[in-house]
Scaffold this motif. Structure first.
Motif, PDB file in Angstrom:
ATOM      1  N   LEU A  87      12.200  30.459   7.772  1.00 60.01           N
ATOM      2  CA  LEU A  87      11.260  31.286   8.548  1.00 60.01           C
ATOM      3  C   LEU A  87      10.282  30.442   9.360  1.00 60.01           C
ATOM      4  CD1 LEU A  87      10.476  34.076   5.944  1.00 60.01           C
ATOM      5  CD2 LEU A  87      11.814  34.297   8.054  1.00 60.01           C
ATOM      6  N   VAL A  88      10.016  29.239   8.908  1.00 57.04           N
ATOM      7  CA  VAL A  88       9.104  28.360   9.635  1.00 57.04           C
ATOM      8  C   VAL A  88       9.720  27.907  10.962  1.00 57.04           C
ATOM      9  CG1 VAL A  88       7.954  26.092   9.563  1.00 57.04           C
ATOM     10  CG2 VAL A  88       7.808  27.628   7.597  1.00 57.04           C
ATOM     11  N   VAL A  89      11.041  27.784  11.002  1.00 57.25           N
ATOM     12  CA  VAL A  89      11.718  27.327  12.226  1.00 57.25           C
ATOM     13  C   VAL A  89      11.415  28.243  13.429  1.00 57.25           C
ATOM     14  CG1 VAL A  89      13.972  26.891  13.308  1.00 57.25           C
ATOM     15  CG2 VAL A  89      13.478  26.008  11.013  1.00 57.25           C
ATOM     16  N   PRO A  90      11.614  29.562  13.329  1.00 62.29           N
ATOM     17  CA  PRO A  90      11.260  30.394  14.485  1.00 62.29           C
ATOM     18  C   PRO A  90       9.754  30.411  14.763  1.00 62.29           C
ATOM     19  CG  PRO A  90      12.053  31.771  12.676  1.00 62.29           C
ATOM     20  CD  PRO A  90      12.281  30.350  12.287  1.00 62.29           C
ATOM     21  N   LEU A  91       8.961  30.184  13.743  1.00 61.43           N
ATOM     22  CA  LEU A  91       7.516  30.108  13.947  1.00 61.43           C
ATOM     23  C   LEU A  91       7.155  28.878  14.786  1.00 61.43           C
ATOM     24  CD1 LEU A  91       5.038  31.748  13.087  1.00 61.43           C
ATOM     25  CD2 LEU A  91       4.811  30.211  11.148  1.00 61.43           C
ATOM     26  N   ILE A  92       7.831  27.781  14.535  1.00 58.01           N
ATOM     27  CA  ILE A  92       7.618  26.576  15.339  1.00 58.01           C
ATOM     28  C   ILE A  92       8.079  26.821  16.775  1.00 58.01           C
ATOM     29  CG2 ILE A  92       8.350  24.170  15.665  1.00 58.01           C
ATOM     30  CD1 ILE A  92       8.414  23.973  12.554  1.00 58.01           C
ATOM     31  N   ALA A  93       9.209  27.498  16.934  1.00 55.13           N
ATOM     32  CA  ALA A  93       9.689  27.841  18.280  1.00 55.13           C
ATOM     33  C   ALA A  93       8.656  28.722  18.994  1.00 55.13           C
ATOM     34  CB  ALA A  93      11.042  28.537  18.196  1.00 55.13           C
ATOM     35  N   TYR A  94       8.088  29.681  18.277  1.00 52.86           N
ATOM     36  CA  TYR A  94       7.045  30.560  18.817  1.00 52.86           C
ATOM     37  C   TYR A  94       5.841  29.731  19.273  1.00 52.86           C
ATOM     38  CZ  TYR A  94       3.674  34.454  18.874  1.00 52.86           C
ATOM     39  OH  TYR A  94       2.720  35.374  19.228  1.00 52.86           O
ATOM     40  N   HIS A  95       5.459  28.784  18.435  1.00 52.20           N
ATOM     41  CA  HIS A  95       4.327  27.898  18.740  1.00 52.20           C
ATOM     42  C   HIS A  95       4.550  27.192  20.087  1.00 52.20           C
ATOM     43  CE1 HIS A  95       1.356  24.636  17.854  1.00 52.20           C
ATOM     44  NE2 HIS A  95       2.224  23.929  18.538  1.00 52.20           N
TER      45      HIS A  95
END
Length: 140
Positions: A87-95
């Motif tokens: 879940l952190v991966v798409p959050l980093i992409a969002y960032h």
């Protein structure tokens, strides 16, 4: 190790505050039509991204990786952690997409409405809820 965990949590809180606030600034920026407001939003967005969002992201990543490396024997069999990191991966992409949007606003090339940014602003909330449940409940 508790100090590292504390600093990880502090960094996460700061990072999420910025992840929630920057898209909210995009909402107001997209609604603005006067030069003074537009320039003010550009400054606010840049300072938030570079001064708070990026450093807190870096620190959260460092402290999180530190905890995993130091306790690899424990974490290597914790499947909730793999789900969290997924879940952190798409959050980093969002960032980083927020950083891209910052560049678009800076160049006065935004073509999206404030409604898009209102919906865009909700994505990190969903990720946060899922991550907190995984970390606290540890369902698997």
């Amino acid at each position: 190790m508790l100090w590292i965990k504390a600093f990880h949590i502090i960094s996460i809180i700061t990072w999420f505050a910025a992840l929630f606030y920057l898209p909210r600034l995009f909402v107001y920026h997209a609604m603005s039509d006067d030069k003074i407001s537009i320039e003010r939003f550009k400054i606010m967005e840049r300072k938030l991204y570079r001064g708070i969002m990026m450093p807190s992201f870096v620190l959260a990543t460092i402290f999180g990786a530190w905890m995993i490396v130091e306790n690899w024997t424990y974490y290597s069999i914790q499947y909730w952690l793999y789900a969290k990191l997924t879940l952190v991966v798409p959050l980093i992409a969002y960032h980083f997409y927020c950083g891209h949007l910052l560049t678009i606003f800076k160049a006065n090339k935004n073509t999206r409405s404030h409604i898009f940014y209102r919906w865009f602003n909700e994505f990190p909330v969903l990720i946060l809820v899922a991550i907190v449940i995984l970390v606290v409940v540890k369902p698997f």
